[in-house]
Enzyme design. Structure first.
Site, PDB file in Angstrom:
ATOM      1  N   ASP A  67       0.814  -1.217   0.000  1.00 27.68           N
ATOM      2  CA  ASP A  67       0.000   0.000   0.000  1.00 27.68           C
ATOM      3  C   ASP A  67       0.850   1.270   0.000  1.00 27.68           C
ATOM      4  O   ASP A  67       0.645   2.172   0.828  1.00 27.68           O
ATOM      5  CB  ASP A  67      -0.936   0.023   1.222  1.00 27.68           C
ATOM      6  CG  ASP A  67      -1.736  -1.254   1.379  1.00 27.68           C
ATOM      7  OD1 ASP A  67      -2.147  -1.818   0.352  1.00 27.68           O
ATOM      8  OD2 ASP A  67      -1.956  -1.687   2.531  1.00 27.68           O
ATOM      9  N   GLU A 240     -11.709   1.434  -3.106  1.00 29.50           N
ATOM     10  CA  GLU A 240     -10.977   1.818  -1.890  1.00 29.50           C
ATOM     11  C   GLU A 240      -9.703   2.563  -2.268  1.00 29.50           C
ATOM     12  O   GLU A 240      -9.464   2.863  -3.437  1.00 29.50           O
ATOM     13  CB  GLU A 240     -10.639   0.570  -1.061  1.00 29.50           C
ATOM     14  CG  GLU A 240      -9.848  -0.475  -1.800  1.00 29.50           C
ATOM     15  CD  GLU A 240      -9.762  -1.807  -1.063  1.00 29.50           C
ATOM     16  OE1 GLU A 240     -10.258  -1.902   0.059  1.00 29.50           O
ATOM     17  OE2 GLU A 240      -9.194  -2.758  -1.629  1.00 29.50           O
TER      18      GLU A 240
END
Length: 564
Positions: A67, A240
């Site tokens: 991420d 997301e």
């Protein structure tokens, strides 16, 4: 004065305290494991050939660096990545050339910032966003099951970072912070849809205004940006990881879609105003590998969750997560950080054309001179810790808590106080670990043979119910080396062997080869001997173990039960 121990002698309070302290010290010493060094060596075929002139190596950060979020301050680039229930949390990486990166610190380093005690390994700190604005660095992220969404600030990204500013009105995960040119600040995030979910994985992207002076979101400012994803009628899942940018009069919203597995992708939306609907790009996704032949060799998979950075000369680049898989869909090294250039066509950013492989090697950013680092995060390398410092190296991680009272570095050894909990516990075990960064690796250590009542050794850890532990313990006057495996349940012993006590020292080694793993020991300076033969390493993969982390390799000590 009466002679000590003689008739009528009454010990003083000082004497009693001294005796008690000696007893406690002796008990602690008996339950202590002593490690002399730890050595990691990684060798993957995709890293073997020398780089071509002007090329860089993907991934930028191999192993469990998921991420990625990137920002620039002048000539310096910084990335933050997820850490879940590992401490210290939120690793911070630094580069001067966008391709050579080094770990320089962590944003979460102390218990006043966060409490993750009792969490499963894939809870805790989810995807952060890192930004630099007007002399200050901002980190916004989510502490899942441990506080919710928060903001940290720091003048120096290597730390120290502030205690969290908690954002209770904001639910969901993956928040982004955006500083508009007009001086306003906005937060976007993943959250529940505006009404009842229409299908599994139906989520939405929301926007709030943030008052930086008051350190809180502006009441009543919440608005919906994206419902479901690129096309709600097709039931897109898990929209997301939003990141908001402004370029040439347009607001761009970059998101992940499709879940974190094989169908992962990056998609883009835009709008002329934050008060107007966001339009999805007709050519979405702008990054994915889901449309490629699953049986391709050396596959890079699960690509998505991207972030953009603009260079001083106007170039745009994207960092994103992906995985290096074996046997099509297995990966033990976790989700890694990759880099690709961004091109702009017809007002839309593009990372990779449909059907094109993510390259392991491609051309470096133009105009940035190479700046090698002393402690690389990619390529084939060795890493060794001789424990010759008094502080734990920044590559070591602990589980859940920030407490380090149970370990000590004396400049020569790492001394670890055994705990009554093992790797299967949701408490903090006596375990220090570093990332597995290669499919093909060895990790080894040397330790003193422990006293009665404890075991000590080396472990390959994916989570509480999927791991291996190669340990040694004293049984009567003899010693036993044993191998435990946790494969979806409590650990069980799968091999054991008695070993002699020659010089009081033992070496241990783990050798990994994609889906196979083997464990070795050597008495003193003797030869390596396998214990248990080749074992299944796929149980350390995300495909089997689930969750969001990668395998870590490290040192463990525990108090043994009396019936063992």
């Amino acid at each position: 004065m009466t002679n000590p121990g003689g008739p009528g002698w009454v010990p003083s309070l000082m004497s009693l305290l001294l005796l008690l302290n000696c007893a406690v010290t002796s008990a602690q010493s008996a339950s202590q494991a002593t490690f002399h060094w730890f050595d990691y060596q990684g060798r993957d075929p995709v890293f073997t050939e020398p780089l071509g002139r002007g090329q860089y190596q993907n991934p930028l950060a191999a192993g469990f660096f998921p991420d990625p979020s990137i920002t620039r301050r002048g000539a310096d680039f910084y990335m933050a990545v997820s850490s879940f229930a590992y401490t210290p949390g939120l690793p911070i990486l630094h580069s001067r050339d966008l391709v050579n990166w080094q770990l320089v610190g962590h944003a979460l380093t102390r218990p006043s910032q966060l409490d993750m005690s009792g969490l499963g390994i894939s809870r805790g700190i989810f995807a952060p966003t890192l930004r630099y604005h007007n002399g200050l660095f901002y980190l916004i992220g989510t502490a899942v099951d441990s506080g919710g969404n928060f903001i940290l600030t720091a003048a120096d990204p290597a730390g120290p970072w502030s205690d969290p500013i908690w954002l209770p009105p904001i639910d969901g995960i993956d928040p982004d912070i955006f500083f508009d040119e007009e001086g306003r600040v906005f937060i976007t995030h993943n959250g529940p849809p505006p009404d009842e979910p229409l299908y599994e994985g139906h989520r939405a992207i929301w926007l709030w205004e943030y008052d930086a002076a008051a350190r809180q979101v502006v009441a009543g400012s919440q608005q919906l940006l994206v419902n479901g994803g690129t096309e709600l009628s097709r039931e897109p899942i898990w929209i997301e990881a939003p990141h908001l940018y402004k370029h040439q009069g347009w607001y761009y919203l970059l998101c992940a879609e499709g879940g974190t597995g094989y169908n992962h992708s990056a998609v883009i939306f835009r709008s002329r105003s934050l008060d107007e609907p966001f339009e999805p790009y007709g050519g979405n996704p702008i990054l994915t590998q889901r449309d490629l032949d699953i049986s391709r060799p050396a596959p890079i998979t699960t690509a998505g969750h991207a972030d953009f950075v603009q260079l001083a000369d106007g170039q745009w680049w994207a960092v994103f997560l992906a995985t290096r898989a074996y046997q099509q869909t297995y990966y033990n090294t976790g989700r890694e950080s990759f880099l690709l250039p961004v091109s702009w066509k017809d007002g839309w950013p593009h990372i990779l054309p449909a059907g094109q492989l993510i390259p392991y090697r491609t051309d470096k950013p133009a105009g940035l001179a190479p700046v090698p680092v002393s402690d690389p995060l990619t390529g084939n390398f060795n890493w060794r810790d001789d424990f010759n410092d008094t502080q734990l190296d920044s590559h070591w991680s602990l589980l859940r808590e920030f407490d380090r009272s149970w370990l000590k570095l004396d400049g020569h050894n790492l001394r670890m106080q055994a705990k009554p909990v093992g790797l299967d516990s949701l408490a903090q075990p006596a375990f220090v670990a570093r990332r597995q960064q290669h499919m093909h690796f060895t990790a080894s250590t040397a330790l003193n043979l422990p006293e009665q009542g404890i075991s000590a050794g080396i472990a390959a850890f994916q989570n509480e119910t999927y791991h291996y532990y190669l340990g040694v313990r004293k049984q009567g006057t003899a010693y036993q080396v044993f191998l435990e495996q946790a494969s979806g349940a409590k650990p069980r012993q799968i091999a054991a062997r008695s070993v002699p006590d020659t010089d009081g020292k033992l070496r241990m080694k783990i050798a990994g080869d994609a889906g196979q793993i083997e464990f070795f020991y050597a008495v003193g300076e003797g030869i390596w001997q396998s214990l248990g033969g080749s074992q299944d390493a796929r149980l350390l993969s995300t495909e089997v173990a689930g969750g969001f982390v990668g395998t870590t390799l490290g040192l463990h000590a525990r108090l043994e039960q009396k019936d063992e």
